[in-house]
Write an enzyme that holds these catalytic residues in place. Structure first.
Site, short mmCIF file in Angstrom:
data_model
loop_
_atom_site.label_atom_id
_atom_site.label_comp_id
_atom_site.label_asym_id
_atom_site.label_seq_id
_atom_site.Cartn_x
_atom_site.Cartn_y
_atom_site.Cartn_z
N HIS A 37 -13.07 -56.06 -111.44
CA HIS A 37 -13.54 -54.68 -111.64
C HIS A 37 -12.74 -54.04 -112.76
CE1 HIS A 37 -10.30 -54.79 -108.69
NE2 HIS A 37 -9.89 -53.64 -109.20
N ILE A 59 -11.94 -45.02 -104.23
CA ILE A 59 -11.69 -44.31 -102.97
C ILE A 59 -10.37 -43.53 -103.02
CG2 ILE A 59 -10.38 -46.07 -101.69
CD1 ILE A 59 -12.32 -45.59 -99.33
P1 5GP Z 1 -6.99 -53.17 -108.20
O1 5GP Z 1 -5.58 -52.83 -107.83
O2 5GP Z 1 -7.46 -54.41 -107.52
O3 5GP Z 1 -7.20 -53.19 -109.70
O4 5GP Z 1 -7.86 -51.95 -107.74
C1 5GP Z 1 -8.49 -51.86 -106.51
C2 5GP Z 1 -9.02 -50.44 -106.39
O5 5GP Z 1 -10.01 -50.42 -105.38
C3 5GP Z 1 -7.96 -49.42 -106.00
O6 5GP Z 1 -7.86 -48.41 -107.02
C4 5GP Z 1 -8.46 -48.85 -104.68
O7 5GP Z 1 -8.23 -47.47 -104.56
C5 5GP Z 1 -9.94 -49.19 -104.71
N1 5GP Z 1 -10.55 -49.38 -103.40
C6 5GP Z 1 -10.03 -50.09 -102.37
N2 5GP Z 1 -10.86 -50.07 -101.32
C7 5GP Z 1 -11.94 -49.34 -101.69
C8 5GP Z 1 -13.15 -48.97 -101.02
O8 5GP Z 1 -13.42 -49.32 -99.87
N3 5GP Z 1 -14.04 -48.19 -101.72
C9 5GP Z 1 -13.77 -47.80 -103.00
N4 5GP Z 1 -14.70 -47.03 -103.58
N5 5GP Z 1 -12.65 -48.14 -103.66
C10 5GP Z 1 -11.75 -48.91 -103.01
#
Ligand code: 5GP
Ligand code: ZN
Length: 115
Positions: free
Chosen positions: A100, A31
């Site tokens: 992820h 996102i």
């Molecule tokens: P992390 O920091 O946990 O590795 O990455 C989480 C990722 O999820 C971030 O890059 C953030 O932009 C993405 N993200 C958070 N909320 C959403 C959402 O509702 N939809 C999508 N498509 N991505 C999200």
């Protein structure tokens, strides 16, 4: 898992552009992209971290990597290149605790700490 954002996305309760999916894995755009191509690849089943995934479902680790190849090909960046990022727990910067991988590309991503 109840109240997990990525479980809801996997289940189709929150609509996303489903760039790639098979029985086990789903890919959709981040996102808040930090590169021209920024796609998240998740196991459809809930594993909080890469540690949980690798311990509970090692065969899915291979499926995740294979999916990244399919996504990169589909995006046309397999030859130009891309980076996979897998943040785990606090020091790894993990914010969403449904495991992820980030697939980044579409431009030169740079090097970690200049190395
Ligand atoms: P992390 O920091 O946990 O590795 O990455 C989480 C990722 O999820 C971030 O890059 C953030 O932009 C993405 N993200 C958070 N909320 C959403 C959402 O509702 N939809 C999508 N498509 N991505 C999200
Ligand atoms: Zn989940």
């Amino acid at each position: 898992m109840a109240d997990c954002l990525f479980c809801k996305i996997a289940a189709g309760e929150i609509p996303v552009e489903r760039i790639y999916e098979n029985n086990d894995v789903l890919a959709f755009p981040d996102i808040n992209p930090v590169a021209p191509v920024h796609i998240l690849i998740i196991p459809k089943k809930h594993y909080a971290t890469s540690i949980d995934l690798s311990e509970e479902a090692p065969e899915l680790c291979a499926a995740m990597l294979k999916a990244s190849t399919e996504v990169a090909r589909f995006q046309g960046i397999d030859k130009s290149g891309f980076r996979l990022i897998l943040n785990t727990n606090a020091d790894g910067g993990q914010e969403i605790f449904h495991m992820h991988m980030h697939l980044l590309g579409g431009e030169y991503i740079g090097r970690l700490r200049g190395r």
